[in-house]
Every structure is written in structure tokens, then in C-alpha cells.
Write a protein that holds these residues in place. Structure first.
Motif, PDB file in Angstrom:
ATOM      1  N   SER A  41       0.837  -1.203   0.000  1.00 15.44           N
ATOM      2  CA  SER A  41       0.000   0.000   0.000  1.00 15.44           C
ATOM      3  C   SER A  41       0.870   1.251   0.000  1.00 15.44           C
ATOM      4  N   GLY A  42       0.336   2.308  -0.580  1.00 18.55           N
ATOM      5  CA  GLY A  42       0.996   3.616  -0.564  1.00 18.55           C
ATOM      6  C   GLY A  42       0.162   4.545   0.304  1.00 18.55           C
ATOM      7  N   PHE A  43      -0.025   5.769  -0.168  1.00 15.45           N
ATOM      8  CA  PHE A  43      -0.832   6.717   0.610  1.00 15.45           C
ATOM      9  C   PHE A  43      -2.310   6.645   0.244  1.00 15.45           C
ATOM     10  N   GLY A  44      -2.646   5.828  -0.757  1.00 15.21           N
ATOM     11  CA  GLY A  44      -4.042   5.708  -1.155  1.00 15.21           C
ATOM     12  C   GLY A  44      -4.551   6.903  -1.942  1.00 15.21           C
ATOM     13  N   ARG A  45      -3.632   7.607  -2.605  1.00 15.92           N
ATOM     14  CA  ARG A  45      -4.060   8.801  -3.330  1.00 15.92           C
ATOM     15  C   ARG A  45      -4.325   8.525  -4.795  1.00 15.92           C
ATOM     16  N   GLY A  46      -3.651   7.490  -5.333  1.00 13.15           N
ATOM     17  CA  GLY A  46      -3.741   7.241  -6.775  1.00 13.15           C
ATOM     18  C   GLY A  46      -5.172   7.153  -7.262  1.00 13.15           C
ATOM     19  N   SER A  47      -5.932   6.216  -6.706  1.00 12.47           N
ATOM     20  CA  SER A  47      -7.318   6.083  -7.175  1.00 12.47           C
ATOM     21  C   SER A  47      -8.194   7.151  -6.561  1.00 12.47           C
ATOM     22  N   ALA A  48      -8.002   7.397  -5.267  1.00 11.69           N
ATOM     23  CA  ALA A  48      -8.926   8.297  -4.582  1.00 11.69           C
ATOM     24  C   ALA A  48      -8.885   9.718  -5.148  1.00 11.69           C
ATOM     25  N   PRO A  53      -5.126   4.469 -10.291  1.00 14.40           N
ATOM     26  CA  PRO A  53      -4.516   3.618  -9.268  1.00 14.40           C
ATOM     27  C   PRO A  53      -3.119   3.174  -9.682  1.00 14.40           C
ATOM     28  N   THR A  54      -2.243   3.060  -8.718  1.00 19.90           N
ATOM     29  CA  THR A  54      -0.885   2.580  -8.988  1.00 19.90           C
ATOM     30  C   THR A  54      -0.525   1.486  -7.994  1.00 19.90           C
ATOM     31  N   ALA A  55      -0.005   0.391  -8.496  1.00 21.33           N
ATOM     32  CA  ALA A  55       0.482  -0.693  -7.642  1.00 21.33           C
ATOM     33  C   ALA A  55       1.891  -0.309  -7.198  1.00 21.33           C
ATOM     34  N   ASN A  56       2.061  -0.100  -5.896  1.00 19.62           N
ATOM     35  CA  ASN A  56       3.369   0.319  -5.368  1.00 19.62           C
ATOM     36  C   ASN A  56       4.210  -0.905  -5.043  1.00 19.62           C
ATOM     37  N   VAL A  57       5.491  -0.849  -5.392  1.00 20.81           N
ATOM     38  CA  VAL A  57       6.393  -1.962  -5.073  1.00 20.81           C
ATOM     39  C   VAL A  57       7.546  -1.444  -4.203  1.00 20.81           C
ATOM     40  N   THR A  92      -4.309  -0.574   8.593  1.00 15.85           N
ATOM     41  CA  THR A  92      -4.901   0.762   8.725  1.00 15.85           C
ATOM     42  C   THR A  92      -3.877   1.806   8.303  1.00 15.85           C
ATOM     43  N   ARG A  93      -4.284   2.671   7.381  1.00 18.31           N
ATOM     44  CA  ARG A  93      -3.374   3.727   6.921  1.00 18.31           C
ATOM     45  C   ARG A  93      -3.265   4.815   7.981  1.00 18.31           C
ATOM     46  N   GLN A  94      -2.278   5.699   7.776  1.00 20.94           N
ATOM     47  CA  GLN A  94      -2.081   6.805   8.723  1.00 20.94           C
ATOM     48  C   GLN A  94      -3.341   7.648   8.911  1.00 20.94           C
ATOM     49  N   GLU A 137       5.849   3.085  -8.695  1.00 17.21           N
ATOM     50  CA  GLU A 137       4.418   2.782  -8.800  1.00 17.21           C
ATOM     51  C   GLU A 137       4.071   2.452 -10.241  1.00 17.21           C
ATOM     52  N   LEU A 138       3.335   1.359 -10.410  1.00 20.45           N
ATOM     53  CA  LEU A 138       2.927   0.954 -11.758  1.00 20.45           C
ATOM     54  C   LEU A 138       1.432   1.195 -11.950  1.00 20.45           C
ATOM     55  N   HIS A 139       1.105   1.892 -13.000  1.00 19.01           N
ATOM     56  CA  HIS A 139      -0.298   1.962 -13.403  1.00 19.01           C
ATOM     57  C   HIS A 139      -0.452   1.021 -14.591  1.00 19.01           C
ATOM     58  N   VAL A 140      -1.208  -0.066 -14.373  1.00 15.49           N
ATOM     59  CA  VAL A 140      -1.382  -1.075 -15.410  1.00 15.49           C
ATOM     60  C   VAL A 140      -2.524  -0.621 -16.313  1.00 15.49           C
ATOM     61  N   LEU A 141      -2.306  -0.738 -17.630  1.00 15.41           N
ATOM     62  CA  LEU A 141      -3.294  -0.243 -18.588  1.00 15.41           C
ATOM     63  C   LEU A 141      -4.324  -1.340 -18.846  1.00 15.41           C
ATOM     64  N   HIS A 142      -5.151  -1.541 -17.841  1.00 15.86           N
ATOM     65  CA  HIS A 142      -6.092  -2.666 -17.836  1.00 15.86           C
ATOM     66  C   HIS A 142      -7.163  -2.362 -16.803  1.00 15.86           C
ATOM     67  N   ASP A 143      -8.382  -2.858 -17.076  1.00 19.07           N
ATOM     68  CA  ASP A 143      -9.498  -2.596 -16.170  1.00 19.07           C
ATOM     69  C   ASP A 143      -9.702  -3.783 -15.227  1.00 19.07           C
ATOM     70  N   ASN A 146     -11.209  -5.694  -9.248  1.00 19.80           N
ATOM     71  CA  ASN A 146     -10.942  -5.642  -7.799  1.00 19.80           C
ATOM     72  C   ASN A 146      -9.511  -5.202  -7.592  1.00 19.80           C
ATOM     73  N   ASP A 147      -9.203  -4.750  -6.380  1.00 16.38           N
ATOM     74  CA  ASP A 147      -7.784  -4.472  -6.140  1.00 16.38           C
ATOM     75  C   ASP A 147      -7.058  -5.765  -5.759  1.00 16.38           C
ATOM     76  N   PHE A 148      -5.749  -5.683  -5.669  1.00 13.06           N
ATOM     77  CA  PHE A 148      -4.940  -6.908  -5.511  1.00 13.06           C
ATOM     78  C   PHE A 148      -3.710  -6.634  -4.654  1.00 13.06           C
ATOM     79  N   TYR A 149      -3.916  -5.946  -3.538  1.00 17.07           N
ATOM     80  CA  TYR A 149      -2.827  -5.741  -2.575  1.00 17.07           C
ATOM     81  C   TYR A 149      -2.331  -7.098  -2.085  1.00 17.07           C
ATOM     82  N   GLY A 150      -1.013  -7.237  -1.982  1.00 15.18           N
ATOM     83  CA  GLY A 150      -0.428  -8.485  -1.490  1.00 15.18           C
ATOM     84  C   GLY A 150      -0.154  -9.497  -2.594  1.00 15.18           C
TER      85      GLY A 150
HETATM   86  P1  ADP Z   1      -1.960   3.018  -2.851  1.00 13.84           P
HETATM   87  O1  ADP Z   1      -1.479   4.376  -2.513  1.00 13.84           O
HETATM   88  O2  ADP Z   1      -2.220   2.186  -1.652  1.00 13.84           O
HETATM   89  O3  ADP Z   1      -1.044   2.353  -3.843  1.00 13.84           O
HETATM   90  P2  ADP Z   1      -3.805   3.448  -5.052  1.00 13.84           P
HETATM   91  O4  ADP Z   1      -4.972   4.358  -5.006  1.00 13.84           O
HETATM   92  O5  ADP Z   1      -2.625   3.823  -5.876  1.00 13.84           O
HETATM   93  O6  ADP Z   1      -3.376   3.206  -3.551  1.00 13.84           O
HETATM   94  O7  ADP Z   1      -4.394   2.045  -5.489  1.00 13.84           O
HETATM   95  C1  ADP Z   1      -3.534   1.013  -5.764  1.00 13.84           C
HETATM   96  C2  ADP Z   1      -4.173  -0.361  -5.818  1.00 13.84           C
HETATM   97  O8  ADP Z   1      -5.257  -0.407  -6.750  1.00 13.84           O
HETATM   98  C3  ADP Z   1      -3.142  -1.338  -6.340  1.00 13.84           C
HETATM   99  O9  ADP Z   1      -2.304  -1.842  -5.289  1.00 13.84           O
HETATM  100  C4  ADP Z   1      -4.006  -2.418  -6.945  1.00 13.84           C
HETATM  101  O10 ADP Z   1      -4.337  -3.374  -5.944  1.00 13.84           O
HETATM  102  C5  ADP Z   1      -5.285  -1.675  -7.364  1.00 13.84           C
HETATM  103  N1  ADP Z   1      -5.436  -1.456  -8.817  1.00 13.84           N
HETATM  104  C6  ADP Z   1      -6.635  -1.540  -9.465  1.00 13.84           C
HETATM  105  N2  ADP Z   1      -6.503  -1.274 -10.758  1.00 13.84           N
HETATM  106  C7  ADP Z   1      -5.176  -1.013 -10.980  1.00 13.84           C
HETATM  107  C8  ADP Z   1      -4.418  -0.682 -12.148  1.00 13.84           C
HETATM  108  N3  ADP Z   1      -5.003  -0.565 -13.360  1.00 13.84           N
HETATM  109  N4  ADP Z   1      -3.090  -0.491 -12.011  1.00 13.84           N
HETATM  110  C9  ADP Z   1      -2.501  -0.602 -10.798  1.00 13.84           C
HETATM  111  N5  ADP Z   1      -3.166  -0.908  -9.657  1.00 13.84           N
HETATM  112  C10 ADP Z   1      -4.503  -1.122  -9.732  1.00 13.84           C
END
Ligand code: ADP
Ligand code: RBF
Ligand code: MG
Length: 200
Positions: A41-48, A53-57, A92-94, A137-143, A146-150
Motif C-alpha cells: 500500500s501507498g498513501f491511497g491517493r492514486g485512485s482516490a 490507481p498505482t500498484a506500489n512496489v 490501517t493507513r495513517q 508505482e505501476l499503473h497497469v493499462l487494464h481494467d 478488484n484491487d490486488f494488494y499483497g
Molecule cells: P496506494 O497508494 O495504496 O497504492 P492506489 O490508489 O494507488 O493506492 O491504489 C492502488 C491499488 O489499486 C493497487 O495496489 C491495486 O491493488 C489496485 N489497482 C486496481 N486497478 C489497478 C491498475 N489498473 N493499475 C494498478 N493498480 C490497480
């Protein structure tokens, strides 16, 4: 002459002063490739906040060659896989919001979630948000449905689009990310770049 895949001769909507030249096939230091890394998890700002959304590594899991890259925006392919795990873990985030680590159990083959997919990568300190440490942080170009943390992700980096920039508005950042996405799609769809899907 049809010649649509160089950064100097692209649709007007892709043109920006900051674009780096991108060759017709990956050139050193690319391709760079990772092992399977954890999606954290990151700060949860990408999608919100951005709708992107970005998958943080964790940067500690990446090879030095990738950690040595300049801050900026890159593109390549990613392969996500679920891991076997018992109970989902709730963190739980900050700011008090919770993140559920489901380890990718809802990833669906039928939805092509497990395919090798195009992505844009931000290597940054996110000056717009005033961070002072580096994130990948990776933004995957795909719909995804669900999210996939972990879950785990392995990816390659095939080209460099632009340096990291500071922005005065969220809208300007979103606009530039959308241009990054178009540039990435444009190159990744060509045979010389497509051939690197096999690395994953
Ligand atoms: P965080 O700050 O916790 O990374 P984000 O708002 O960036 O929060 O959301 C990231 C999560 O959203 C990813 O960890 C993944 O589980 C999910 N997700 C859903 N769609 C995508 C996408 N297209 N690319 C990357 N992550 C995605
Ligand atoms: N943040 C910045 O502050 N400057 C940037 O130039 C920048 N470029 C990005 C490019 C892409 C393709 C992506 C996915 C994100 C970028 N961000 C940038 C990071 C963005 O601020 C970050 O995803 C959010 O902070 C949510 O974690
Ligand atoms: Mg993120």
C-alpha cells in the motif's frame, strides 16, 4: 510515408517539451527486468484523488540497475500473480482508512488480469505531494474489477518517457499522466516492443 512511432513525429496531442526521444526498439539500459515483487500500500491517493490507481512496489526488492534510474516516467509490461494465503490481512493507513490485502484472490483469468499487460511506471518523489523519499508505482493499462494488494508483480522497463515534474494543479498532473499512457500504448503496441512480453 507512414512512420508513426517516433516521439518526434507523433500525433500533436502527444507533443510536449518534456518528451524524451524514444527509439523504435528498446535501447540500453533497456530492457530492465525485475523478479516478482510484493504489491504494497501507498498513501491511497492514486485512485482516490487522481482516478489513476498505482500498484506500489518496495524499492528494496528491485535490482540496483532499476534503483539507479533517474526519477521520471517509464513504460513496459507487467505480469501479476496471486499468492496462496489464508486470511485477508487488514492494514490501517495513517489517515485511518483501511486497506485489505487479499493477495490477488479475485484476479480473473477470464478478465485477462493474469496476462502480460502494458503499464506506465512512475519512479518518483512525487513533488506534487511533497514526499521526500522515492516510490516506484505501476499503473497497469487494464481494467481490473478488484484491487490486488499483497499479490506479486514482475515487470520490465523498455523506455523512458519524461523526467518527473512538479505540478501546480492536480488536473495538470492527470493530463500529463494521460499523455504518458498514450505514448506508452503507442510504442508497446509495435512488434519490436511486443516481443519483450516474452521476458515475463
Ligand atoms: P496506494 O497508494 O495504496 O497504492 P492506489 O490508489 O494507488 O493506492 O491504489 C492502488 C491499488 O489499486 C493497487 O495496489 C491495486 O491493488 C489496485 N489497482 C486496481 N486497478 C489497478 C491498475 N489498473 N493499475 C494498478 N493498480 C490497480
Ligand atoms: N507525481 C509527480 O509529482 N510528478 C510527476 O511527474 C508524476 N508523474 C506520474 C506519472 C505516472 C505515469 C504515474 C502513474 C504517476 C505519476 N505521478 C507523478 C505520481 C502521482 O503523484 C502518484 O501516483 C500519486 O502520488 C499516488 O501515489
Ligand atoms: Mg499506488
Amino acid at each position: 510515408m507512414i512512420h508513426r512511432n517516433t516521439n518526434t513525429d507523433m500525433a500533436d496531442s502527444f507533443k510536449r517539451d518534456v518528451n524524451l526521444p524514444i527509439p523504435e526498439e528498446p535501447r540500453p539500459p533497456f530492457p530492465l527486468v525485475t523478479n516478482y515483487c510484493d504489491i504494497v500500500s501507498g498513501f491511497g491517493r492514486g485512485s482516490a484523488e487522481l482516478g489513476i490507481p498505482t500498484a506500489n512496489v518496495p524499492i528494496e526488492q528491485l535490482p540496483k540497475s532499476i534503483n539507479d534510474l533517474d526519477l521520471g516516467v517509464y513504460f513496459g509490461f507487467a505480469h501479476i500473480k496471486a499468492i496462496d494465503h489464508g486470511e485477508p490481512l487488514v492494514e490501517t493507513r495513517q489517515d485511518g482508512r483501511t486497506v485489505v490485502y487479499n493477495y490477488g484472490q479475485y484476479l480473473s483469468e477470464a478478465n485477462s488480469d493474469l496476462d502480460v499487460l502494458p503499464m506506465v511506471l512512475s519512479v518518483g518523489k512525487n513533488p506534487f505531494y511533497g514526499n521526500d523519499f522515492k516510490t516506484m508505482e505501476l499503473h497497469v493499462l487494464h481494467d481490473f474489477k478488484n484491487d490486488f494488494y499483497g499479490a506479486k508483480v514482475k515487470f520490465n522497463i523498455l523506455g523512458h518517457i519524461r523526467p518527473e515534474l512538479n505540478y501546480t494543479t492536480k488536473e495538470a498532473l492527470i493530463n500529463d499522466i494521460n499523455i504518458d499512457i498514450k505514448i506508452a500504448q503507442n510504442f508497446l503496441s509495435t512488434p519490436p516492443y511486443q516481443s519483450f512480453k516474452r521476458q515475463l
